[in-house]
Design an enzyme around this catalytic site. Structure first.
Site, short mmCIF file in Angstrom:
data_model
loop_
_atom_site.label_atom_id
_atom_site.label_comp_id
_atom_site.label_asym_id
_atom_site.label_seq_id
_atom_site.Cartn_x
_atom_site.Cartn_y
_atom_site.Cartn_z
N ASP A 3 33.94 -37.57 -6.93
CA ASP A 3 34.88 -37.46 -6.67
C ASP A 3 35.34 -35.95 -8.13
OD1 ASP A 3 34.74 -37.76 -9.45
OD2 ASP A 3 35.31 -40.01 -8.78
N ASP A 47 37.57 -34.13 -11.01
CA ASP A 47 38.86 -34.52 -11.41
C ASP A 47 38.78 -32.78 -11.66
OD1 ASP A 47 37.92 -36.94 -11.77
OD2 ASP A 47 37.05 -37.30 -12.77
N ASP A 103 33.14 -37.91 -23.13
CA ASP A 103 32.38 -39.01 -24.08
C ASP A 103 31.39 -37.98 -24.51
OD1 ASP A 103 32.14 -38.42 -21.27
OD2 ASP A 103 32.56 -40.51 -20.76
#
Ligand code: ATP
Ligand code: MG
Length: 481
Positions: free
Chosen positions: A96, A98, A177
């Site tokens: 996907d 983002d 992260d």
């Protein structure tokens, strides 16, 4: 005169090229190894020009570009970010796309009619284009200087409970992260912006947490399982300072809401790298906090328990690669089979007949597992059906054969039976028998059932006409039709 002009042009060209190379190399102010044992603890901006990275616009979703361009045209900063940039770098197809932007969620919502605001813990905007959804997040900052519970909130263990503190693009990079997940693609000039030396880590195949690993794991323990997921998916090595605390901190996963862990388990085990992920989860002692009862059986009984899980993951990985559907019920049936069998054996020893023992054991084992990873009702019901049907498929009572073949969960239960045989269980040829009966014609079927009768089972009375099933190749193992 001409010579001077030409010399200036050549010199100018050389200078521009040199500048670009240096920008690309970023003249880093630090290296991974000289800060906090390798952790990236401060932003240092590097701009990677178009001709120094492999990302081509051709591989970017048109809808994602539309969103970014619209935000840019309204004066907001907007970039593609996260897994899509990482995957494009690695020549993988992103799952996907983002977007990260300076616009607030409300501003984004106002710009796209086809959008909706979601989340409270972490406010986001989803922009919908038919079946494609582009997730747009506002640049976020760390929480250190924010005590207002409205925007930011930590638990006693340091876990972030609310994350709506907005910040700059640098702040946004530093709170992601892993370094490889903090690259930003700028569609205005096709450059990639790198604050955390993520490009180096992509090149060397390294997963490195941004910031102090222990703090970052306390903030969100799910980052530990994300490390395993990406290591398996990308075949990356986890940097020593990123991997070391995992062995100590797995217990923090017990505080994560079980619904979130259910979603994470599906991402871990149903993304096409399940076998490798399972091995890594066990190696890093993260399987135990997710599936404690199964871990107990793996340690007590070893080989056979592991074989069934590995076989089910192999089959899931194969199906994902072939773009065929998979159901969580099948996976959970395999993961929880050993604890369910162990408990039902105990119950039978206490005098309960086999069927009620299995039913009670199934209820208890699923109920206990739900304290760790939720299992939505529609899946737990199917797990129980798959388990219930095992005994009936093994017994092959002639009167039951047609009923079983028509059972809505026959396909999943049959697949599970085959899996058990592949994992080494001796089921007296039941798997082969059920495979055959689906392949033979009406005449063959009747004679197969008679064969059972001849072995002493009660004679089959009323013969039902059976709807022809699709040939095996058209069916979807593990997914009832
Ligand atoms: P994929 O979509 O391929 O599974 P991804 O990296 O895009 O991988 P997402 O869950 O879609 O993962 O998250 C998008 C991005 O958001 C990540 O790349 C990362 O930058 C950031 N992110 C997601 N989860 C966390 C987290 N728990 N802590 C910090 N940053 C996170
Ligand atoms: Mg993603």
């Amino acid at each position: 005169m001409y010579i001077t002009a030409a010399a200036v042009m050549v010199l100018g060209g050389t200078l521009i090229f040199w500048l670009m190379r240096n920008r690309k190399q970023g003249k880093p102010t630090h290296s991974h190894s000289d800060i906090a044992g390798g952790a990236v603890t401060e932003a240092s901006k590097t701009i990677i020009p178009r001709d120094h990275h492999p990302i081509s616009r051709k591989h970017i979703s048109d809808n994602a570009l539309k969103v970014v361009n619209r935000l840019n045209s309204q004066g907001h900063e907007a970039y593609l970010v996260g897994g899509c940039v990482r995957d494009l770098y690695l020549d993988l197809r992103p799952k996907d796309f983002d977007v990260a932007t300076s616009a607030s969620p409300e501003e984004v919502r106002g710009l796209f009619r086809n959008s909706r605001l979601i989340g409270r813990r972490f406010k986001l905007v989803h922009v919908l284009f038919g079946r494609e959804m582009i997730e747009v997040a506002t640049f976020r900052a760390n929480h250190e200087n924010h005590h207002g519970q409205e925007k930011s909130h930590h638990s006693d263990s340091g876990r972030i409970l609310r994350d709506n503190v907005y910040g700059t693009m640098e702040d946004d990079a530093m709170r992601r992260d892993f370094t490889v997940n903090a690259l930003y693609y700028d569609s205005r000039d096709f450059t990639v912006v790198d604050f955390c030396r993520g490009e180096d880590d992509i090149r060397t195949g390294t997963l490195r947490l941004i910031g102090d690993p222990v703090t970052r794991y306390h903030e969100d323990p799910v980052r530990m399982i994300r490390a395993i997921r990406f290591a398996a998916k990308l075949d990356f090595t986890i940097a020593p300072e990123t991997e070391q605390p995992i062995f100590e901190l797995g217990h923090l996963l017990r505080d994560i809401p079980s619904a979130r862990l259910f979603d994470e388990v599906l991402k871990l085990l149903q993304s096409g790298n399940g076998v490798r992920t399972f091995e890594l989860l066990r190696q890093y002692q993260l399987f135990a906090p997710l599936f404690p009862a199964t871990e107990h059986c793996l340690n007590e009984q070893g080989g056979s328990v592991q074989s069934l899980i590995i076989e089910s993951l192999k089959s899931t990985d194969r199906r994902v690669r072939q773009n065929r559907p998979v159901t969580p019920a099948f996976l959970f049936a395999a993961l929880l089979w050993a604890p369910m069998k162990a408990l039902s054996r105990d119950l039978m020893e206490q005098g309960l007949p086999p069927v009620p023992a299995l039913q009670q054991s199934a209820m208890t084992v699923i109920g206990n597992q739900c304290n760790h990873t939720a299992i939505p009702k529609r899946f737990s019901m199917m797990v129980r059906d798959i388990w219930d049907l095992q005994g009936r498929l093994e017994r092959r009572q002639p009167k039951q054969i047609d009923i079983l073949l028509e059972h809505p969960k026959f396909r999943a239960a049959y697949d599970f039976l085959i899996l058990r045989e592949q994992a080494g269980e001796d089921l007296s040829g039941a798997g082969k028998w059920w495979t055959e009966i689906q392949e033979v014609d009406e005449h063959g079927r009747v004679s197969m059932i008679r064969g059972l009768t001849a072995k002493g089972a009660p004679k089959s009375g009323n013969k039902r006409r059976r709807r022809r099933r699709k040939p095996r190749s058209e069916q979807q193992p593990g997914v009832s039709e």
